[in-house]
Scaffold this active site. Structure first.
Site, PDB file in Angstrom:
ATOM      1  N   HIS A   1       0.700  -1.300  -0.157  1.00  0.00           N
ATOM      2  CA  HIS A   1      -0.117   0.014   0.066  1.00  0.00           C
ATOM      3  C   HIS A   1       0.792   1.288  -0.042  1.00  0.00           C
ATOM      4  O   HIS A   1       0.387   2.398  -0.208  1.00  0.00           O
ATOM      5  CB  HIS A   1      -1.134  -0.033   1.020  1.00  0.00           C
ATOM      6  CG  HIS A   1      -1.951  -0.877   1.131  1.00  0.00           C
ATOM      7  ND1 HIS A   1      -3.008  -1.194   0.278  1.00  0.00           N
ATOM      8  CD2 HIS A   1      -2.432  -1.853   2.142  1.00  0.00           C
ATOM      9  CE1 HIS A   1      -3.608  -2.267   0.234  1.00  0.00           C
ATOM     10  NE2 HIS A   1      -3.585  -2.845   1.624  1.00  0.00           N
TER      11      HIS A   1
ATOM     12  N   ASP B   1      -2.876 -10.591  -2.623  1.00  0.00           N
ATOM     13  CA  ASP B   1      -3.401 -10.106  -1.299  1.00  0.00           C
ATOM     14  C   ASP B   1      -4.909  -9.654  -1.463  1.00  0.00           C
ATOM     15  O   ASP B   1      -5.241  -9.459  -2.653  1.00  0.00           O
ATOM     16  CB  ASP B   1      -2.760  -8.834  -0.798  1.00  0.00           C
ATOM     17  CG  ASP B   1      -2.961  -8.366   0.481  1.00  0.00           C
ATOM     18  OD1 ASP B   1      -2.371  -8.647   1.529  1.00  0.00           O
ATOM     19  OD2 ASP B   1      -4.229  -7.822   0.705  1.00  0.00           O
TER      20      ASP B   1
ATOM     21  N   HIS C   1      -6.411  -7.054  -0.697  1.00  0.00           N
ATOM     22  CA  HIS C   1      -6.610  -5.716  -0.797  1.00  0.00           C
ATOM     23  C   HIS C   1      -5.682  -5.224  -1.996  1.00  0.00           C
ATOM     24  O   HIS C   1      -4.857  -6.106  -2.392  1.00  0.00           O
ATOM     25  CB  HIS C   1      -5.917  -4.902   0.399  1.00  0.00           C
ATOM     26  CG  HIS C   1      -6.611  -5.218   1.661  1.00  0.00           C
ATOM     27  ND1 HIS C   1      -6.142  -6.170   2.653  1.00  0.00           N
ATOM     28  CD2 HIS C   1      -7.957  -4.620   2.273  1.00  0.00           C
ATOM     29  CE1 HIS C   1      -6.961  -6.319   3.642  1.00  0.00           C
ATOM     30  NE2 HIS C   1      -7.845  -5.288   3.430  1.00  0.00           N
TER      31      HIS C   1
ATOM     32  N   ASP D   1      -4.813 -12.909   3.228  1.00  0.00           N
ATOM     33  CA  ASP D   1      -6.177 -12.357   4.018  1.00  0.00           C
ATOM     34  C   ASP D   1      -7.142 -12.541   3.144  1.00  0.00           C
ATOM     35  O   ASP D   1      -8.364 -12.063   3.386  1.00  0.00           O
ATOM     36  CB  ASP D   1      -5.961 -10.890   4.460  1.00  0.00           C
ATOM     37  CG  ASP D   1      -5.150 -10.075   3.278  1.00  0.00           C
ATOM     38  OD1 ASP D   1      -4.818 -10.555   2.222  1.00  0.00           O
ATOM     39  OD2 ASP D   1      -4.885  -8.997   3.602  1.00  0.00           O
TER      40      ASP D   1
END
Length: 337
Positions: free
Chosen positions: A122, A159, A161, A246
């Protein structure tokens, strides 16, 4: 597998109840105690020059000073202490080690996996966010391109996200193919299908934004019909995996339905792709916040390289995911399939 690890990464203390905790790495190491063929390797920290090859110098200098002054909350999600700076540099250095080891021929049972923290995907060019300060996989990719004189690097981010930071850093760079498969509408809200790059990087970003509830068969179909043909067409010299866990059905902060076995299937698909095109592969840890399922996910990746054969899912691909696949294939000129 050979795991890049340093106890320095445990010194990044995020405080009580923060999901990105040192216990994540402790859980991974505890889970790997029961596995054969595990080896741990430390690495030099990334230097300022190596980090600022992908991040704005003013931001990195501010971050270093922020930690030196005791840290605190950079934003509501992203916190640091004085020791975080060393952990940040070490985590990026472990990712560089993973890329370099793969390029040096460490594959098969010696395939490298950097389990540093804090995570990185991120972190954008000029800011920290989402638990991430320095974009580890971006540092590794840039290092490989410049120090090993590669023509191209591919990054697969599984991931849950969107890897917005990695996209931001390489969005106009035609030497890096970035692909992200993530949950639609989840933090940070980016990663639509039509975000494909710009300038020299036009077409070198592939986002597959899946509806909540997508499971193992859905993800595997995306790998088969979108990611793999696009990577083969790009023809990179190295594949880096931003490996977050995740999207697991038991992770506490997502709504996806990937099984532990799913991560074995994804690993096997990417390993087979690399074998077909004679391309090395390395892994870099990202998210995963259920300690047991995170440990199981990393362990199943290791077991896959240690010879375990994954089991195909007994489920169908959803119509919504098939529609996503068709849209992405059309946008990227992959034809009908």
């Amino acid at each position: 597998m050979r795991f890049g690890y340093s106890p320095r990464c445990l010194d990044h203390d995020t405080g009580p109840r923060h999901p990105e905790t040192p216990d994540r790495v402790r859980a991974i190491r505890e889970g790997l105690k029961r596995k054969h063929g595990v080896e741990y390797v430390d690495a030099d920290p990334a230097t300022m020059d190596e980090i600022t090859a992908v991040h704005e110098t003013d931001y990195i200098e501010e971050l270093k000073e922020f930690c030196a002054n005791g840290g605190g909350d950079w934003d509501p999600d992203t916190t640091a202490v004085e020791e975080s700076w060393d952990a940040i540099c070490k985590s990026a250095g472990l990712s560089q080690w993973a890329a370099e080891s793969a390029l040096d021929g460490e594959q098969g049972r010696d395939t490298p996996f950097a389990i540093g923290r804090p995570p990185g995907h991120h972190a954008v060019y000029d800011d920290a966010m989402g638990f991430c300060f320095v974009n580890n996989v971006a540092v590794a990719a840039k290092y490989a391109l410049e120090e090993r004189d590669l023509d191209g690097v591919a990054i697969v981010d599984w991931d849950v996200h969107h890897g917005n930071g990695t996209q931001d850093i390489f969005y106009d760079d035609g030497d890096v193919f970035f692909s992200s498969i993530h949950e639609d509408g989840l933090y940070p809200g980016t990663g639509d299908h039509d975000e494909t790059g710009e300038g020299d990087g036009e077409g070198a970003t592939m986002n597959v934004s899946l509806p909540a509830g997508a499971g193992t068969a859905d993800y595997e179909a995306v790998f088969e019909r979108c990611l793999e043909p696009a990577i083969e067409r790009f023809d990179p010299d190295l594949l880096l995996v931003s490996a977050g866990f995740d999207a697991h059905r038991h992770d506490p902060i997502s709504r996806m339905r990937v099984s532990t076995e799913g991560y074995a299937l994804f690993t096997d698909r990417l390993r087979s792709l690399c074998d077909r095109v004679d391309m090395p592969i390395a892994f870099v840890l990202e998210g995963g916040y259920g300690l047991d399922v995170l440990a199981d996910g990393v362990a199943i990746v290791h077991e896959t390289f240690d010879g375990r054969q994954p089991i195909d899912p007994d489920e169908d691909v959803s119509d919504d995911v098939l529609a996503c696949i068709d849209e992405v294939r059309e946008i990227h000129g992959l034809g009908e399939k």
